[in-house]
Design a protein around this motif. Sequence first.
Motif, PDB file in Angstrom:
ATOM      1  N   MET A 174       0.713  -1.189  -0.068  1.00  0.00           N
ATOM      2  CA  MET A 174      -0.138  -0.125  -0.430  1.00  0.00           C
ATOM      3  C   MET A 174       1.106   0.758   0.066  1.00  0.00           C
ATOM      4  SD  MET A 174      -2.702   0.847  -0.070  1.00  0.00           S
ATOM      5  CE  MET A 174      -4.076   1.791   0.818  1.00  0.00           C
ATOM      6  N   ALA A 175       2.090   1.398   0.777  1.00  0.00           N
ATOM      7  CA  ALA A 175       2.489   2.456   0.678  1.00  0.00           C
ATOM      8  C   ALA A 175       3.462   2.216  -0.497  1.00  0.00           C
ATOM      9  CB  ALA A 175       3.976   2.460   2.058  1.00  0.00           C
ATOM     10  N   TRP A 176       3.702   1.681  -1.203  1.00  0.00           N
ATOM     11  CA  TRP A 176       4.907   1.501  -2.702  1.00  0.00           C
ATOM     12  C   TRP A 176       3.052   2.690  -3.576  1.00  0.00           C
ATOM     13  CZ3 TRP A 176       9.501   1.208  -2.835  1.00  0.00           C
ATOM     14  CH2 TRP A 176      10.322   0.540  -1.966  1.00  0.00           C
ATOM     15  N   ILE A 177       2.453   1.920  -3.541  1.00  0.00           N
ATOM     16  CA  ILE A 177       1.099   2.379  -4.669  1.00  0.00           C
ATOM     17  C   ILE A 177       1.563   4.077  -4.070  1.00  0.00           C
ATOM     18  CG2 ILE A 177      -1.235   2.745  -4.794  1.00  0.00           C
ATOM     19  CD1 ILE A 177      -1.002  -0.253  -4.144  1.00  0.00           C
ATOM     20  N   VAL A 178       1.398   4.453  -3.098  1.00  0.00           N
ATOM     21  CA  VAL A 178       1.281   6.126  -2.545  1.00  0.00           C
ATOM     22  C   VAL A 178       2.268   6.376  -2.880  1.00  0.00           C
ATOM     23  CG1 VAL A 178       1.091   7.615  -0.836  1.00  0.00           C
ATOM     24  CG2 VAL A 178      -0.188   5.694  -0.432  1.00  0.00           C
ATOM     25  N   LEU A 179       3.388   6.432  -2.731  1.00  0.00           N
ATOM     26  CA  LEU A 179       4.835   6.418  -3.126  1.00  0.00           C
ATOM     27  C   LEU A 179       4.709   6.428  -4.060  1.00  0.00           C
ATOM     28  CD1 LEU A 179       7.207   8.016  -1.644  1.00  0.00           C
ATOM     29  CD2 LEU A 179       8.590   5.325  -2.446  1.00  0.00           C
ATOM     30  N   ALA A 180       4.462   5.674  -5.436  1.00  0.00           N
ATOM     31  CA  ALA A 180       4.642   5.981  -7.184  1.00  0.00           C
ATOM     32  C   ALA A 180       3.012   6.944  -7.176  1.00  0.00           C
ATOM     33  CB  ALA A 180       4.316   4.044  -7.726  1.00  0.00           C
TER      34      ALA A 180
END
Length: 184
Positions: free
Chosen positions: A1-7
Motif C-alpha cells: 500500500m505504501a508503495w502505491i502511494v509513493l508511486a
Amino acid sequence: MAWIVLALLIALSVYAIILYNTLVKKRQMVEEGWSGIDVQLKRRANLIPNLVETVKGYAAHEKETLDAVTHLRTSANAVPKEDVAGRAKAEGALGQALGRLFAVAEAYPDLKASQNFSDLHQSLDEIENAIQMSRRYYNGAVRGLNVGVESFPSNLIATQFKFEKADYFEIEDEADRAVPGVEF
C-alpha cells in the motif's frame, strides 16, 4: 500500500514538472515571438528617416505629414518594450501616417520615379510583410501560453508559479489594418 502511494506521489511530481516545463517553454516562445516583432519594428523605424528625407526633397511643403511621421516614429520607439498593447497602438498610428506619406507621394511624379524612393518603398513593403509574419508567430505563441495558463490542470501549476497570460499584438483601429500602398 505504501508503495502505491509513493508511486502515485512520484507520478504526480513528474507530471507537475512536465506541466511546469511546458509552461516555461511556452513563455519563452512568447518572448522569442515578441523579439521577432521588435526587430522588424526597429528595422521599419530605422527606414523611416530615409523615407522622410527622400520625400522632403521633392515635397518640402508637405511639412505637416512629414512631421507627423517623424513624431509618431519617436512615440512608437518610446513605448516600453513590455507594453504590447501600447506598442501595437503606437505602431498602428505610425502605419496610418506612413499611408498618408505615400498618398502625398502620389502627387509628385518625380518622387514616384525616383529610384531611391522606389527602393525605400520596396524595403518598407518587405518589412511590413516580415512584421505580419512575426505578428502571426507571436500571437500563436501567446495563444499557446494563454491556453496553458487557463487550462486544467496546468492552471494549477501556472497559478502556483505566477505564470500570467500574455497580450496579443493586435491592431485596434480598422483603418490601421490597411497596408500602405502606392501605385507607380
